[in-house]
Design a protein around this motif. Structure first.
Motif: not given
Length: 271
Positions: A22-27, A37-42, A52-55
């Motif tokens: 959703x919004x978090x992934x778009x951000x 560099x982005x740390x993606x929390x889930x 998303x990391x791979x993308x």
């Protein structure tokens, strides 16, 4: 909507909570496109977070996924420790994680009330506290940013628009509004910028029923003067701007990205 973002945040490091969809992934995508560099929390969807990391990595960016329940203090502390150990520090926090547990008020359970407040409000407190501690520990890096650190609280138009049947959610977002302003007031003199984004109706899976059919979309558009539903990247672009030096004098402000929903469109013909 295509990504057209300059490398305005090159070299900076961000943590996006609730970043796997959703919004978090778009951000997260927008920040990566801007050079972050982005740390993606889930919380539970490890597969989507890793996709998303791979993308992002396939596009030449840097990212990793980190699991944590933002309403739990020890998990938040560990999440920040992992991100800081990996990249040396953090420059940007996007406090995006949030949930809805909807109910008529007389049927709303204490568990539903507590859980929504725990994630949507306490989660922002816990993450922002760790971010401010890290910004102060690390100090200003002028070659990266004019600010020592940037915090963006993801809220909702329901921080000012009442929402029957969603009292716990609206209350949590109203509280985020004053949390953000009070924190911004407290830390601005230390060159830490705190702001918020309040999205309106955004085309994400969580609200699919509101836009999936032509009939539902027509009803929703009655609430949106601009007469289109927002896309997740509308919020991504706003987040990049708020995190960049282009908004360096913006402090304690909520940016409503809502197509005019907060303009009370019913008063266009009446009232």
């Amino acid at each position: 909507m295509p990504l057209i973002i300059e490398k305005t945040l090159k070299g900076q490091r961000a943590l996006v909570t609730g970043g796997s969809s959703g919004i978090g992934a778009a951000v997260a995508r927008a920040l990566a496109e801007a050079g972050t560099r982005v740390a993606i929390n889930y919380l539970s969807d490890a597969e989507d977070a890793q996709k998303l990391v791979d993308e992002i990595q396939a596009g030449g960016g840097e990212a990793f996924a980190v699991q944590a329940d933002v309403s739990r203090e020890e998990e938040v502390k560990l999440m920040f420790e992992l991100a800081i150990k990996r990249w040396g520090s953090l420059d940007i926090l996007i406090a995006n994680a949030g949930i809805q547990l909807d109910s008529a008020f007389t049927e709303m359970t204490l568990a539903q009330w507590d859980k929504v407040l725990a994630v949507n409000l306490t989660g922002q407190f816990l993450c922002a506290r760790e971010a401010v501690k890290e910004f102060l520990r690390r100090g200003l890096i002028p070659e990266l940013s004019s600010a020592m650190g940037k915090i963006i609280c993801m809220s909702s138009v329901h921080d000012i628009i009442p929402w029957a049947g969603h009292v716990n959610y609206a209350a949590s977002k109203g509280a985020v509004l004053m949390f953000m302003k009070s924190l911004a007031q407290e830390v601005a003199h230390q060159r830490i910028r705190v702001n918020a984004i309040s999205p309106g109706a955004i085309r994400t899976p969580i609200n699919r029923s509101a836009w999936e059919t032509p009939e539902a979309e027509r009803e929703l558009l009655k609430l949106i003067p601009y007469e289109r539903i927002g896309e997740p990247m509308d919020i991504g672009h706003a987040a990049v701007w708020l995190a960049s030096d282009a908004s360096d004098y913006v402090i304690g402000t909520t940016l409503y990205v809502d197509g005019g929903m907060t303009l009370y469109p019913g008063f266009r013909e009446g009232g």
